[in-house]
Write a protein that holds these residues in place. Structure first.
Motif, short mmCIF file in Angstrom:
data_model
loop_
_atom_site.label_atom_id
_atom_site.label_comp_id
_atom_site.label_asym_id
_atom_site.label_seq_id
_atom_site.Cartn_x
_atom_site.Cartn_y
_atom_site.Cartn_z
N LEU A 1 0.77 -1.31 -0.05
CA LEU A 1 0.15 -0.06 0.03
C LEU A 1 0.85 1.21 0.01
O LEU A 1 1.73 1.31 0.55
N ALA A 2 0.41 2.36 -0.66
CA ALA A 2 0.99 3.69 -0.71
C ALA A 2 0.75 4.34 0.75
O ALA A 2 0.43 5.60 0.52
N ILE A 3 1.29 3.80 1.78
CA ILE A 3 1.21 4.53 2.99
C ILE A 3 2.44 4.46 3.59
O ILE A 3 3.16 3.34 3.66
N ASP A 4 3.23 5.42 4.18
CA ASP A 4 4.64 5.68 4.68
C ASP A 4 4.69 4.87 5.99
O ASP A 4 3.63 5.09 6.71
N ASP A 5 5.58 4.09 6.05
CA ASP A 5 5.85 3.51 7.64
C ASP A 5 6.54 4.67 8.21
O ASP A 5 7.34 5.30 7.81
N LEU A 6 6.10 4.75 9.42
CA LEU A 6 6.72 5.91 10.32
C LEU A 6 8.23 5.42 10.93
O LEU A 6 8.88 6.66 11.20
N GLY A 7 8.62 4.30 10.82
CA GLY A 7 9.93 4.19 11.09
C GLY A 7 10.13 3.59 12.52
O GLY A 7 9.45 3.85 13.34
N ASN A 8 11.49 3.11 12.67
CA ASN A 8 11.65 2.60 14.11
C ASN A 8 12.11 3.64 15.25
O ASN A 8 11.93 3.32 16.23
N VAL A 9 12.48 4.82 14.43
CA VAL A 9 12.41 5.97 15.45
C VAL A 9 11.32 6.18 16.30
O VAL A 9 11.12 6.34 17.51
N PHE A 10 10.12 6.33 15.47
CA PHE A 10 8.61 6.60 15.94
C PHE A 10 8.42 5.50 16.94
O PHE A 10 7.84 5.45 17.90
N ARG A 11 8.63 4.21 16.60
CA ARG A 11 8.53 2.89 17.46
C ARG A 11 9.13 2.79 18.56
O ARG A 11 8.80 1.93 19.63
N LYS A 12 10.27 3.64 19.04
CA LYS A 12 10.72 3.55 20.37
C LYS A 12 9.96 4.05 21.54
O LYS A 12 9.54 5.33 21.43
N ASN A 13 9.40 3.27 22.31
CA ASN A 13 8.79 3.80 23.57
C ASN A 13 9.46 5.06 24.10
O ASN A 13 10.41 4.77 24.50
N PRO A 14 8.83 6.10 24.72
CA PRO A 14 9.45 7.10 25.35
C PRO A 14 9.75 6.70 26.93
O PRO A 14 9.10 5.86 27.46
N LYS A 15 11.08 7.41 27.40
CA LYS A 15 11.30 7.30 28.82
C LYS A 15 10.70 8.63 29.38
O LYS A 15 10.90 9.81 28.65
N SER A 16 9.96 8.83 30.49
CA SER A 16 9.30 9.71 30.93
C SER A 16 9.15 9.94 32.57
O SER A 16 9.20 8.84 33.10
N ASP A 17 9.14 11.11 32.81
CA ASP A 17 8.87 11.28 34.28
C ASP A 17 7.57 11.90 34.41
O ASP A 17 7.04 12.31 35.59
N VAL A 18 6.67 11.72 33.60
CA VAL A 18 5.24 12.13 33.70
C VAL A 18 4.60 11.19 34.67
O VAL A 18 4.85 10.00 34.74
N SER A 19 3.67 11.95 35.38
CA SER A 19 2.89 11.16 36.39
C SER A 19 1.87 10.22 35.62
O SER A 19 1.11 11.03 35.15
N ALA A 20 1.84 9.16 35.83
CA ALA A 20 1.12 8.16 34.91
C ALA A 20 0.69 7.03 35.61
O ALA A 20 1.11 6.44 36.80
N LEU A 21 -0.84 6.77 35.47
CA LEU A 21 -1.54 5.69 36.14
C LEU A 21 -2.12 4.65 34.96
O LEU A 21 -2.78 5.15 34.12
N PHE A 22 -1.67 3.55 35.03
CA PHE A 22 -1.89 2.57 34.01
C PHE A 22 -2.67 1.32 34.46
O PHE A 22 -2.62 0.81 35.64
N PHE A 23 -3.79 0.94 33.72
CA PHE A 23 -4.63 -0.12 34.02
C PHE A 23 -4.34 -1.16 33.10
O PHE A 23 -4.31 -1.10 32.19
N SER A 24 -4.40 -2.52 33.56
CA SER A 24 -4.66 -3.65 32.75
C SER A 24 -5.33 -4.61 33.40
O SER A 24 -5.64 -4.87 34.72
N GLY A 25 -5.94 -5.32 32.51
CA GLY A 25 -7.06 -6.60 32.74
C GLY A 25 -6.24 -7.81 32.50
O GLY A 25 -5.87 -7.96 31.50
N THR A 26 -6.40 -8.81 33.40
CA THR A 26 -5.97 -10.04 33.32
C THR A 26 -6.70 -10.79 32.15
O THR A 26 -6.29 -11.82 31.62
#
Length: 489
Positions: free
Chosen positions: A391-416
């Protein structure tokens, strides 16, 4: 897309976005009505952005939101709801079951139900009406499905281009820049982000691009920047967890002592010889026949029976039926799959966002290896990433796909009992957040915000600045469907 192009997007946005943010915001009073008919005073907002910020001649598109004004006399920064999908509408979400949660959060700050580009009221892209279906009698396999779906996708892309839509502009970087422009339009220093599933993917991209512009973030059912394509290993671990919970229930264990073994037995039988199943359409009362292959059943299991406990509680029973030669419950699902799968490509935003976020070559190799030892293979992702190869849609690349390191105050929820996004995948994201807290809800699925009142209570405390500890909340496990009980899908 390479790093240079990503930087161009950021620079162009800073130059153009600040200028555009001066006078495009429009706010009007609005009476918001949810699906149950409850009405509340709100505001309808809109602002204008470039469809493609890397193209100075790009057309402009209008993005819309609903703002619920805070009931707090000293409100904090606005809370922006980011819907999942990709393709979900924030405004429609507020109209549904989460309406009361939106209302409760007004006690902290203004709450904004935002329709991302290409969704809900921010969608000016015509749906592509071209759709493929698959003959019910045909044995389904990955190659035949992909061949038709790729042709369908290319036809739709041509259609959108013919309607002057820039298909390369629908990606998560542009989406994150829309959020930043919304912040500028509102004239606030920071945002609070609240998202689920793809909404968490978008929030992580925003945090990465604008690390100083977020105060708090509340994310559920996490999808990291390199997790658009899910790992079969984690899916297999989820099924094992599900099987153990079934085995721990004496009533269910009597019928299903080995769920994984039973599933494997059914898949092996279908691999040797697909089944022609007969069923009656409940609406028309007509009888139909459909051929069911191993791949068909893998797809149906992934698509229809894993997301939430409301679906997965039926999974052991359905495989129990099939083990004993009865495919009547699953046959309508396979029919639905073959008749309507092509329609999933009728909207540009979800198609383009998924393809653009893409997958790294390292992860792709890992998935190819892992799917050999997973009952469902890699069908949780189907038809991605394969459909994006031509498809003629650009891949954003591996730089984009690297998750951020952050000191933002964050609350995460997950369900088993979330069969879409998995606990080990969430851990890959959370460990990079210095001030992140993880709340695991044992017994909840993907759509977990209403799984227990404790979720709302924790969100309110967190957004009000209270310290929240990582914890596990136990809620009742689903009542597994047993033979001779009515199945609820």
């Amino acid at each position: 897309m390479n790093l240079g192009k990503q930087l161009i997007i950021a620079v162009v946005f800073v130059i153009n976005g600040i200028c555009n943010a001066q006078n495009t915001l429009e706010i009007t009073p609005w009476t918001f009505k949810n699906r149950e008919g409850h009405k509340v005073d709100s505001e309808k907002g809109s602002f204008v952005v470039k469809e493609n910020r890397t193209n100075q001649n790009s057309r402009e598109i209008e993005l819309k939101f609903v703002r619920f004004k805070s009931t707090n006399p000293n409100p904090g920064y606005p809370i922006i709801y980011l819907a999942g999908g990709p393709g979900g509408s924030g405004i429609r979400t507020a109209q549904g079951e989460r309406f009361d949660l939106f209302m409760a959060l007004r006690g902290v700050a203004d709450v904004i139900a935002f329709d991302q580009r290409g969704t809900g009221e921010s969608n000016s892209i015509p749906n592509c009406e071209v759709s493929v279906s698959f003959p019910l009698e045909q044995v389904g396999d990955e190659h035949s499905y992909l061949k038709k779906l790729k042709a369908n996708a290319n036809t739709c892309l041509d259609y959108w281009v013919s309607h002057n839509v820039d298909v390369s502009a629908y990606n998560t970087i542009e989406n994150a820049n829309d959020l930043e422009q919304l912040r500028l339009e509102l004239g606030v220093e920071k945002l609070n982000l609240w998202g689920i599933s793809y909404g968490s993917h978008l929030a992580l991209a925003y945090i990465k691009q604008y690390p100083n512009n977020v105060e708090h973030v509340v994310l559920a059912s996490l999808e990291g920047l390199n997790q658009t394509i899910k790992r079969p290993k984690y899916n297999q671990q989820f099924l094992a967890y599900l099987a153990n919970k079934v085995k721990a229930d004496p009533s269910a264990a009597k019928y299903y002592p080995n769920v994984l073994g039973m599933m494997n037995e059914v898949f092996d039988a279908l691999e040797k010889e697909p089944v022609v199943a007969e069923f009656k359409n409940r609406r028309t009362a007509k009888t139909h026949k459909v051929t069911i292959s191993k791949f068909d059943l893998q797809l149906v299991t992934s698509f229809f029976y894993l997301k939430n406990p409301e679906q997965s509680k039926n999974l052991p029973y359905i495989f129990y039926q099939m083990k004993h030669g009865d495919y009547s419950e699953v046959a309508p699902k396979v029919t639905q799959l073959k008749q309507f799968m092509g329609r999933s490509l009728s909207r540009l935003m979800p198609l383009a966002m998924e393809v653009a976020s893409g997958i790294s070559s390292k992860r792709a190799k890992r998935i190819q290896k892992e799917k050999k030892n997973a009952l469902l293979g890699a069908t949780t992702n189907f038809p991605f990433p394969q459909i994006g190869e031509e498809l003629a849609i650009d891949d954003l690349g591996n730089v984009f796909r690297k998750n951020p390191k952050s000191d933002v105050s964050a609350l995460f929820f997950s369900g088993t009992l979330d069969g879409r996004t998995y606990l080990p995948a969430a851990a890959e994201i959370i460990h990079k957040f210095k001030n992140g807290r993880h709340v695991i809800i044992d017994g909840a699925g993907h759509d977990l915000f209403l799984s227990t009142p404790k979720v709302k209570a924790l969100m309110l405390r967190f957004l009000n600045g209270d310290e929240i500890e990582s914890q596990t909340i136990n809620i009742p496990m689903p009542k597994w469907k047993l033979p001779n009980q009515e199945v609820s899908n």
